[in-house]
Design a protein around this motif. Structure first.
Motif, PDB file in Angstrom:
ATOM      1  N   GLY A  43      42.088  73.700  43.770  1.00 33.42           N
ATOM      2  CA  GLY A  43      42.453  75.015  44.278  1.00 33.42           C
ATOM      3  C   GLY A  43      42.163  75.193  45.761  1.00 33.42           C
ATOM      4  N   ILE A  44      41.253  74.398  46.287  1.00 31.24           N
ATOM      5  CA  ILE A  44      40.869  74.507  47.690  1.00 31.24           C
ATOM      6  C   ILE A  44      41.622  73.513  48.563  1.00 31.24           C
ATOM      7  CG2 ILE A  44      38.942  74.181  49.300  1.00 31.24           C
ATOM      8  CD1 ILE A  44      37.096  75.232  47.134  1.00 31.24           C
ATOM      9  N   MET A  45      41.955  72.369  47.982  1.00 34.87           N
ATOM     10  CA  MET A  45      42.533  71.280  48.761  1.00 34.87           C
ATOM     11  C   MET A  45      44.047  71.385  48.874  1.00 34.87           C
ATOM     12  SD  MET A  45      40.296  68.121  47.334  1.00 34.87           S
ATOM     13  CE  MET A  45      41.098  66.978  48.403  1.00 34.87           C
ATOM     14  N   ASP A  46      44.565  70.803  49.936  1.00 34.93           N
ATOM     15  CA  ASP A  46      45.994  70.646  50.152  1.00 34.93           C
ATOM     16  C   ASP A  46      46.567  69.809  49.007  1.00 34.93           C
ATOM     17  OD1 ASP A  46      47.995  68.451  51.419  1.00 34.93           O
ATOM     18  OD2 ASP A  46      48.294  70.404  52.395  1.00 34.93           O
ATOM     19  N   ARG A  47      47.747  70.151  48.518  1.00 33.08           N
ATOM     20  CA  ARG A  47      48.345  69.455  47.364  1.00 33.08           C
ATOM     21  C   ARG A  47      48.566  67.961  47.641  1.00 33.08           C
ATOM     22  NH1 ARG A  47      47.543  68.775  42.688  1.00 33.08           N
ATOM     23  NH2 ARG A  47      49.048  67.345  41.862  1.00 33.08           N
ATOM     24  N   GLU A  48      49.007  67.631  48.841  1.00 30.56           N
ATOM     25  CA  GLU A  48      49.228  66.221  49.184  1.00 30.56           C
ATOM     26  C   GLU A  48      47.914  65.437  49.156  1.00 30.56           C
ATOM     27  OE1 GLU A  48      51.579  65.169  52.586  1.00 30.56           O
ATOM     28  OE2 GLU A  48      52.854  66.916  52.303  1.00 30.56           O
ATOM     29  N   LEU A  49      46.852  66.035  49.679  1.00 21.86           N
ATOM     30  CA  LEU A  49      45.554  65.372  49.680  1.00 21.86           C
ATOM     31  C   LEU A  49      45.041  65.213  48.254  1.00 21.86           C
ATOM     32  CD1 LEU A  49      43.143  64.156  51.151  1.00 21.86           C
ATOM     33  CD2 LEU A  49      42.258  66.483  51.464  1.00 21.86           C
ATOM     34  N   MET A  50      45.221  66.232  47.431  1.00 27.60           N
ATOM     35  CA  MET A  50      44.781  66.148  46.042  1.00 27.60           C
ATOM     36  C   MET A  50      45.555  65.067  45.294  1.00 27.60           C
ATOM     37  SD  MET A  50      42.382  67.561  44.460  1.00 27.60           S
ATOM     38  CE  MET A  50      41.814  66.892  42.929  1.00 27.60           C
ATOM     39  N   THR A  51      46.848  64.957  45.543  1.00 29.06           N
ATOM     40  CA  THR A  51      47.653  63.903  44.917  1.00 29.06           C
ATOM     41  C   THR A  51      47.147  62.531  45.346  1.00 29.06           C
ATOM     42  OG1 THR A  51      49.600  65.338  44.812  1.00 29.06           O
ATOM     43  CG2 THR A  51      49.995  62.958  44.690  1.00 29.06           C
ATOM     44  N   SER A  52      46.839  62.371  46.629  1.00 30.14           N
ATOM     45  CA  SER A  52      46.300  61.102  47.124  1.00 30.14           C
ATOM     46  C   SER A  52      44.960  60.789  46.473  1.00 30.14           C
ATOM     47  CB  SER A  52      46.130  61.152  48.646  1.00 30.14           C
ATOM     48  OG  SER A  52      47.378  61.284  49.271  1.00 30.14           O
ATOM     49  N   CYS A  53      44.123  61.793  46.294  1.00 32.58           N
ATOM     50  CA  CYS A  53      42.825  61.583  45.650  1.00 32.58           C
ATOM     51  C   CYS A  53      42.993  61.160  44.192  1.00 32.58           C
ATOM     52  CB  CYS A  53      41.968  62.847  45.744  1.00 32.58           C
ATOM     53  SG  CYS A  53      41.363  63.174  47.405  1.00 32.58           S
ATOM     54  N   GLU A  54      43.963  61.770  43.507  1.00 37.50           N
ATOM     55  CA  GLU A  54      44.229  61.389  42.113  1.00 37.50           C
ATOM     56  C   GLU A  54      44.714  59.940  42.030  1.00 37.50           C
ATOM     57  OE1 GLU A  54      47.022  64.412  40.998  1.00 37.50           O
ATOM     58  OE2 GLU A  54      45.453  65.928  40.723  1.00 37.50           O
ATOM     59  N   GLN A  55      45.570  59.549  42.966  1.00 36.71           N
ATOM     60  CA  GLN A  55      46.070  58.175  42.993  1.00 36.71           C
ATOM     61  C   GLN A  55      44.935  57.189  43.296  1.00 36.71           C
ATOM     62  OE1 GLN A  55      49.187  58.599  45.891  1.00 36.71           O
ATOM     63  NE2 GLN A  55      50.718  59.133  44.353  1.00 36.71           N
ATOM     64  N   LEU A  56      44.055  57.559  44.207  1.00 34.41           N
ATOM     65  CA  LEU A  56      42.910  56.710  44.532  1.00 34.41           C
ATOM     66  C   LEU A  56      42.003  56.557  43.317  1.00 34.41           C
ATOM     67  CD1 LEU A  56      41.183  55.111  46.519  1.00 34.41           C
ATOM     68  CD2 LEU A  56      40.162  57.285  47.238  1.00 34.41           C
TER      69      LEU A  56
END
Length: 97
Positions: A43-56
Protein backbone atom coordinates in the motif's frame (compact mmCIF):
# COMPACT_ATOMS: atom_id res chain seq x y z
CA UNK A 1 8.15 5.35 12.99
CA UNK A 2 7.37 6.86 9.57
CA UNK A 3 6.02 4.05 7.31
CA UNK A 4 7.98 5.31 4.29
CA UNK A 5 11.21 5.30 6.29
CA UNK A 6 10.46 1.78 7.52
CA UNK A 7 9.94 0.58 3.92
CA UNK A 8 13.21 2.23 2.87
CA UNK A 9 15.04 0.47 5.70
CA UNK A 10 13.49 -2.85 4.74
CA UNK A 11 14.57 -2.37 1.12
CA UNK A 12 18.10 -1.50 2.23
CA UNK A 13 18.18 -4.72 4.25
CA UNK A 14 16.90 -6.70 1.26
CA UNK A 15 19.63 -5.28 -0.96
CA UNK A 16 22.32 -6.03 1.61
CA UNK A 17 21.19 -9.64 2.03
CA UNK A 18 20.76 -10.23 -1.72
CA UNK A 19 24.21 -8.77 -2.32
CA UNK A 20 25.67 -11.11 0.29
CA UNK A 21 23.80 -14.05 -1.24
CA UNK A 22 25.07 -13.26 -4.74
CA UNK A 23 28.62 -12.76 -3.46
CA UNK A 24 28.86 -15.83 -1.23
CA UNK A 25 25.98 -18.15 -2.08
CA UNK A 26 24.96 -18.08 1.59
CA UNK A 27 21.42 -19.55 1.78
CA UNK A 28 20.77 -17.73 5.07
CA UNK A 29 21.28 -14.38 3.31
CA UNK A 30 18.68 -15.37 0.70
CA UNK A 31 16.33 -16.50 3.46
CA UNK A 32 16.72 -13.20 5.34
CA UNK A 33 16.16 -11.22 2.12
CA UNK A 34 12.96 -13.19 1.53
CA UNK A 35 11.72 -12.48 5.04
CA UNK A 36 12.29 -8.76 4.59
CA UNK A 37 10.68 -8.76 1.13
CA UNK A 38 7.52 -10.27 2.58
CA UNK A 39 7.35 -7.53 5.25
CA UNK A 40 7.08 -4.78 2.64
CA UNK A 41 3.76 -2.91 2.51
CA UNK A 42 2.28 -2.88 -1.00
CA UNK A 43 0.00 0.00 0.00
CA UNK A 44 2.95 2.33 0.53
CA UNK A 45 5.20 1.27 -2.32
CA UNK A 46 5.05 2.11 -6.01
CA UNK A 47 3.37 -0.74 -7.95
CA UNK A 48 6.37 -1.24 -10.26
CA UNK A 49 8.74 -1.49 -7.29
CA UNK A 50 6.42 -3.93 -5.52
CA UNK A 51 6.23 -6.08 -8.66
CA UNK A 52 10.04 -6.10 -8.86
CA UNK A 53 10.25 -7.09 -5.20
CA UNK A 54 7.81 -9.96 -5.77
CA UNK A 55 9.87 -11.16 -8.74
CA UNK A 56 13.07 -10.95 -6.68
CA UNK A 57 11.45 -12.97 -3.89
CA UNK A 58 10.42 -15.65 -6.39
CA UNK A 59 13.90 -15.72 -7.95
CA UNK A 60 15.79 -16.13 -4.68
CA UNK A 61 13.24 -18.68 -3.47
CA UNK A 62 13.85 -20.79 -6.59
CA UNK A 63 17.64 -20.52 -6.21
CA UNK A 64 17.49 -21.50 -2.51
CA UNK A 65 15.53 -24.65 -3.39
CA UNK A 66 17.39 -25.83 -6.49
CA UNK A 67 16.17 -29.45 -6.53
CA UNK A 68 13.08 -29.88 -8.64
CA UNK A 69 11.10 -32.99 -9.41
CA UNK A 70 14.01 -34.39 -11.42
CA UNK A 71 16.44 -33.85 -8.55
CA UNK A 72 18.78 -31.66 -10.57
CA UNK A 73 19.91 -28.40 -9.10
CA UNK A 74 21.08 -25.07 -10.41
CA UNK A 75 24.87 -25.21 -10.62
CA UNK A 76 25.23 -21.54 -9.72
CA UNK A 77 23.93 -22.16 -6.19
CA UNK A 78 26.53 -24.82 -5.44
CA UNK A 79 29.63 -22.72 -5.98
CA UNK A 80 31.73 -22.03 -2.88
CA UNK A 81 31.90 -18.58 -1.26
CA UNK A 82 34.37 -16.24 -2.95
CA UNK A 83 35.50 -13.57 -0.56
CA UNK A 84 33.89 -13.80 2.86
CA UNK A 85 32.53 -16.56 4.99
CA UNK A 86 28.76 -16.87 5.37
CA UNK A 87 29.05 -16.17 9.10
CA UNK A 88 31.05 -12.99 8.53
CA UNK A 89 28.64 -11.83 5.87
CA UNK A 90 25.51 -12.42 7.93
CA UNK A 91 26.96 -10.76 11.00
CA UNK A 92 28.01 -7.67 9.02
CA UNK A 93 24.49 -6.79 7.88
CA UNK A 94 22.45 -4.60 10.23
CA UNK A 95 18.84 -5.68 10.58
CA UNK A 96 16.06 -3.10 10.28
CA UNK A 97 14.16 -2.40 13.42
Amino acid sequence: MDPTLEQTRLLAGVLAHVSCYLDTGCPRAAFQAGLLLRRLDAGIMDRELMTSCEQLDQAISRRRHPCGAGGTGDASTSKPPRSRSSRACASAIPFPG
